[in-house]
Design a protein around this motif. Structure first.
Motif, PDB file in Angstrom:
ATOM      1  N   PHE A 113      43.233  38.423  47.948  1.00  0.00           N
ATOM      2  CA  PHE A 113      42.042  37.812  48.540  1.00  0.00           C
ATOM      3  C   PHE A 113      40.783  38.618  48.205  1.00  0.00           C
ATOM      4  O   PHE A 113      39.774  38.057  47.771  1.00  0.00           O
ATOM      5  N   LEU A 114      40.844  39.927  48.401  1.00  0.00           N
ATOM      6  CA  LEU A 114      39.662  40.756  48.152  1.00  0.00           C
ATOM      7  C   LEU A 114      39.286  40.788  46.668  1.00  0.00           C
ATOM      8  O   LEU A 114      38.105  40.774  46.333  1.00  0.00           O
ATOM      9  N   THR A 115      40.280  40.810  45.785  1.00  0.00           N
ATOM     10  CA  THR A 115      39.985  40.787  44.345  1.00  0.00           C
ATOM     11  C   THR A 115      39.276  39.494  43.973  1.00  0.00           C
ATOM     12  O   THR A 115      38.267  39.512  43.258  1.00  0.00           O
ATOM     13  N   ASP A 116      39.788  38.363  44.475  1.00  0.00           N
ATOM     14  CA  ASP A 116      39.132  37.075  44.209  1.00  0.00           C
ATOM     15  C   ASP A 116      37.695  37.082  44.727  1.00  0.00           C
ATOM     16  O   ASP A 116      36.773  36.617  44.053  1.00  0.00           O
ATOM     17  N   GLY A 134      30.752  38.994  41.997  1.00  0.00           N
ATOM     18  CA  GLY A 134      30.270  39.758  40.855  1.00  0.00           C
ATOM     19  C   GLY A 134      30.062  41.227  41.141  1.00  0.00           C
ATOM     20  O   GLY A 134      29.348  41.919  40.424  1.00  0.00           O
ATOM     21  N   GLY A 135      30.691  41.743  42.196  1.00  0.00           N
ATOM     22  CA  GLY A 135      30.575  43.149  42.549  1.00  0.00           C
ATOM     23  C   GLY A 135      30.990  43.354  43.986  1.00  0.00           C
ATOM     24  O   GLY A 135      31.336  42.413  44.693  1.00  0.00           O
ATOM     25  N   ALA A 167      43.204  53.427  47.443  1.00  0.00           N
ATOM     26  CA  ALA A 167      43.236  53.346  45.975  1.00  0.00           C
ATOM     27  C   ALA A 167      42.651  52.026  45.493  1.00  0.00           C
ATOM     28  O   ALA A 167      41.922  51.980  44.495  1.00  0.00           O
ATOM     29  N   PHE A 168      42.952  50.942  46.213  1.00  0.00           N
ATOM     30  CA  PHE A 168      42.395  49.640  45.857  1.00  0.00           C
ATOM     31  C   PHE A 168      40.872  49.666  45.949  1.00  0.00           C
ATOM     32  O   PHE A 168      40.173  49.195  45.054  1.00  0.00           O
ATOM     33  N   GLY A 169      40.336  50.242  47.032  1.00  0.00           N
ATOM     34  CA  GLY A 169      38.888  50.349  47.197  1.00  0.00           C
ATOM     35  C   GLY A 169      38.250  51.183  46.094  1.00  0.00           C
ATOM     36  O   GLY A 169      37.174  50.845  45.589  1.00  0.00           O
ATOM     37  N   GLU A 170      38.919  52.247  45.707  1.00  0.00           N
ATOM     38  CA  GLU A 170      38.387  53.102  44.636  1.00  0.00           C
ATOM     39  C   GLU A 170      38.298  52.351  43.317  1.00  0.00           C
ATOM     40  O   GLU A 170      37.398  52.607  42.517  1.00  0.00           O
ATOM     41  N   ASP A 217      35.195  47.509  34.082  1.00  0.00           N
ATOM     42  CA  ASP A 217      35.383  46.839  32.792  1.00  0.00           C
ATOM     43  C   ASP A 217      36.694  46.061  32.751  1.00  0.00           C
ATOM     44  O   ASP A 217      36.785  45.025  32.109  1.00  0.00           O
ATOM     45  N   PHE A 218      37.702  46.586  33.426  1.00  0.00           N
ATOM     46  CA  PHE A 218      39.013  45.920  33.448  1.00  0.00           C
ATOM     47  C   PHE A 218      39.490  45.810  34.888  1.00  0.00           C
ATOM     48  O   PHE A 218      39.476  46.798  35.629  1.00  0.00           O
ATOM     49  N   ILE A 219      39.887  44.612  35.282  1.00  0.00           N
ATOM     50  CA  ILE A 219      40.436  44.389  36.621  1.00  0.00           C
ATOM     51  C   ILE A 219      41.907  44.029  36.462  1.00  0.00           C
ATOM     52  O   ILE A 219      42.238  42.934  36.003  1.00  0.00           O
TER      53      ILE A 219
END
Length: 197
Positions: free
Chosen positions: A6-9, A15-16, A46-49, A131-133
């Motif tokens: 959810f958070l990645t989407d 856009g940030g 780690a996800f937040g970082e 640059d990469f997700i």
């Protein structure tokens, strides 16, 4: 897993990310403590970082913050869900995204602007996307059953019958179930969200 998807989407859609992600005192993100003493789960740190932000929790009993969040849920329940039908989760999410875009484009007399216009100004201070997700996924170890299936979240996915009784690594992502025999991909299926047993 679902929280990270959810958070990645959301972060990709906006856009940030903001430098601080305010959450309630939920156990999905919180390891211990509450409010300013909240310690997030290491996996979520780690996800937040990855997106250059940190999680923070509001204080327990913060009625103003709670009311702010809950009022948006009530608005969506009364104005989006009422009378709508969805073919599946993808259709529901697409309709929700379109509805949010329309609602946020409307002029708000309270704000003296549209939310979209205000966000355009705020977007300039978001932390940029990396640059990469990498794709969000969770790994499962499964043994192929006697009928040639592996189970994930109460759903069964087929695997070549020659692999019956072998242990597989199953990678569950937002949209797919990938089954690996060592490094070799042996099956791919569309992920079923609802448990169908």
């Amino acid at each position: 897993f679902e929280c990270k998807v959810f958070l990645t989407d959301a972060i990709e859609y906006f856009g940030g990310a903001c430098g601080r992600c305010m959450v309630d005192n939920t156990s999905v993100i919180r390891l211990k403590g509450t409010g300013k003493d909240m310690v997030p789960v290491p996996e979520m740190v780690a996800f937040g970082e990855r997106f250059d932000f940190a999680f923070a929790a509001h204080e327990v009993g913060d009625a103003n913050r709670s009311a702010q969040v809950e009022s948006h849920f009530k608005y969506a329940q009364k104005n989006f869900f009422a009378g709508r039908m969805f073919r599946d989760w993808d259709d529901g999410n697409a309709q929700a995204r379109d509805w949010c875009d329309k609602v946020n484009a409307k002029y708000s007399s309270k704000l003296r602007s549209s939310r979209r216009e205000l966000f355009a100004a705020e977007r300039l201070v978001l932390r940029p996307l990396p640059d990469f997700i990498p794709e969000v996924y969770v790994l499962h170890q499964r043994i192929v059953d006697a009928e040639g299936f592996v189970g994930v979240r109460r759903n069964r996915y087929s695997v070549p019958y020659k692999l019956i009784s072998r242990q597989m690594e199953v990678r569950e992502s937002k949209e797919r179930i990938d089954v690996f025999d060592g490094p070799r991909l042996v099956a791919t299926h569309r992920r079923v969200v609802d448990p169908l047993d």
